[in-house]
Design an enzyme around this catalytic site. Structure first.
Site, PDB file in Angstrom:
ATOM      1  N   TYR A  70     -19.956  11.889   8.560  1.00  0.00           N
ATOM      2  CA  TYR A  70     -19.519  12.791   7.487  1.00  0.00           C
ATOM      3  C   TYR A  70     -18.040  12.557   7.160  1.00  0.00           C
ATOM      4  O   TYR A  70     -17.659  12.312   6.012  1.00  0.00           O
ATOM      5  CB  TYR A  70     -19.754  14.236   7.921  1.00  0.00           C
ATOM      6  CG  TYR A  70     -19.199  15.296   7.001  1.00  0.00           C
ATOM      7  CD1 TYR A  70     -19.740  15.507   5.738  1.00  0.00           C
ATOM      8  CD2 TYR A  70     -18.155  16.120   7.419  1.00  0.00           C
ATOM      9  CE1 TYR A  70     -19.248  16.493   4.900  1.00  0.00           C
ATOM     10  CE2 TYR A  70     -17.661  17.116   6.595  1.00  0.00           C
ATOM     11  CZ  TYR A  70     -18.214  17.307   5.341  1.00  0.00           C
ATOM     12  OH  TYR A  70     -17.725  18.285   4.522  1.00  0.00           O
ATOM     13  N   VAL A 115     -20.997  26.057  22.305  1.00  0.00           N
ATOM     14  CA  VAL A 115     -21.187  24.630  22.553  1.00  0.00           C
ATOM     15  C   VAL A 115     -20.039  24.103  23.409  1.00  0.00           C
ATOM     16  O   VAL A 115     -18.862  24.265  23.053  1.00  0.00           O
ATOM     17  CB  VAL A 115     -21.281  23.857  21.213  1.00  0.00           C
ATOM     18  CG1 VAL A 115     -21.361  22.358  21.465  1.00  0.00           C
ATOM     19  CG2 VAL A 115     -22.486  24.336  20.410  1.00  0.00           C
ATOM     20  N   ASP A 129     -16.379  15.820  18.752  1.00  0.00           N
ATOM     21  CA  ASP A 129     -15.707  16.907  18.045  1.00  0.00           C
ATOM     22  C   ASP A 129     -14.212  16.664  17.996  1.00  0.00           C
ATOM     23  O   ASP A 129     -13.667  15.873  18.765  1.00  0.00           O
ATOM     24  CB  ASP A 129     -15.991  18.236  18.763  1.00  0.00           C
ATOM     25  CG  ASP A 129     -15.926  19.425  17.822  1.00  0.00           C
ATOM     26  OD1 ASP A 129     -15.542  19.243  16.651  1.00  0.00           O
ATOM     27  OD2 ASP A 129     -16.259  20.537  18.264  1.00  0.00           O
TER      28      ASP A 129
END
Length: 392
Positions: free
Chosen positions: A187, A255, A339
């Site tokens: 992305y 998470v 992340d």
């Protein structure tokens, strides 16, 4: 509320002329709030392009109280393959492209769709604007920054506290992504490449452009609640995920312990920044703008705690004994997840060019959003949960 008929001036005191805006992705979360603002507070016209219009239906239905039904037209167009797109861009003075796949759960489970949606499908929009001499406001993402320089320093390094190692600046900060096998970056990489293309069109062909990098815009109508107005197996972004857990009285899933840090800005504050860009092209053209709220920084774990407190106030329901539960990113998002550690926007450029600053505190924006979520979904979720599950 400001009347659309009163004489409105830009930041330099010049009268604002009504324009026609081709808004791609007008039926989404950001588009619906931007359409509302443009209809109620400006004289501009909107050609609203999307495949769905549920979130802007209230603007399209003629009513005696609205003065804008002749200023907004909905065109059901899929920009992937519709010959009408160039004609609509030609009819407008300005094109705003909001279309994107922007849910992290899709980045590593649907990387091809993610790349096509955010890069390939955006190419004709940039091309038509450039060829027809039309101004473009292109929506990118704060994800283009990737990881901070500070995240590569030793955990105990005092430099980790130095803002120059983690505050993200549009014209200085590098874009640092993980390895190719971490498909979560599909992305960010697609979004960065379309930014580079827009910038190059400006440099080589004189395209008038503004690029917007949103930092977690939050508010009513964001994403969906799985099984209610979205797929049961769908995984929306963190706010809607946590809202879904709260509505169902389930522990909020953290998470990897919820240690990532994020900043959140209220949608209504952010939309004011976009209107300033629309109406001040001389100050906005050629710029990339961070639009976020550095004062609303929390870890995802802290966000879960605050949302639990706010929802208890809004709903009148007591919190669960165990309000959160830890899950691994592999279990939650699947293989290939990665992340960024922190996302804190530098606000110098938007402040200098447009004089914009966000106003709404994290508690207030969560109270507004969760009040909407509770009012809109609580009953539907209860009904869905009370239905017996059919045995196979």
């Amino acid at each position: 509320m400001e009347s659309s008929s009163s004489a409105r001036v830009d930041l330099d005191g010049n009268p604002i002329k009504p324009i026609t805006i081709c808004m791609i992705g007008a039926g989404g979360f950001i588009g619906s709030h931007l359409c509302e603002k443009l209809m109620s507070e400006t004289p501009h016209k909107v050609l609203a392009i999307d495949v769905y219009n549920d979130k802007i239906k209230h603007l399209l239905e003629p009513s005696s109280s609205s003065s804008w039904c002749d200023r907004i037209q909905f065109h059901r167009v899929n920009i992937k393959h519709d010959s009408r797109l160039e004609g609509l861009i030609k009819m407008a003075d300005l094109t705003i492209n909001l279309a994107a796949i922007c849910t992290p759960a899709d980045y590593n489970t649907r990387p091809l769709d993610t790349i096509y949606s955010n890069f390939i499908d955006a190419l004709p929009v940039v091309k038509y604007c450039s060829e027809n001499g039309k101004r473009l406001i292109h929506f990118s993402t704060c994800e283009v920054y990737g990881k901070t320089i500070g995240s590569f320093l030793p955990k105990d390094s005092p430099l980790r506290q130095d803002p120059s190692y983690y505050v993200l600046k549009e014209d200085v900060s590098p874009c640092i992504f993980g390895p190719i096998e971490k498909q979560r970056w599909s992305y960010a990489c697609a979004k960065q490449l379309i930014e580079r293309l827009v910038y190059a069109e400006g440099a080589e062909n004189g395209l008038e452009f503004t690029i917007v990098r949103p930092f977690n815009w939050i508010g009513p109508r964001m994403d969906f609640i799985p099984g209610i107005d979205g797929p049961s197996e769908g995984v929306p972004r963190v706010l809607a995920c946590f809202s879904n857990n709260l509505l169902r009285r389930e522990p909020l899933k953290l998470v990897d312990g919820g240690q990532s840090q994020r900043t959140f800005v209220y949608i209504k504050d952010a939309i004011e920044a976009v209107v300033l860009m629309i109406e001040n092209p001389g100050r906005a053209n050629g710029h990339i703008f961070n639009v976020g709220n550095p004062n609303n920084e929390v870890t995802v774990q802290q966000l879960a705690e605050i949302m639990t407190q706010v929802y208890t106030k809004v709903s009148g329901e007591p919190p669960l004994e165990t309000p959160t539960v830890d899950v691994s990113s592999k279990e939650f998002y699947g293989e290939g997840y990665d992340d960024s550690d922190k996302r804190i926007p530098d606000m110098t450029i938007i402040n200098r060019q447009l004089g914009w600053n966000p106003k709404t505190s994290l508690w207030d924006l969560l109270e507004s959003t969760l009040t909407y979520q509770h009012r809109t979904y609580a009953q539907a979720v209860k009904q869905a949960m009370s239905k017996p599950i059919a045995s196979s």
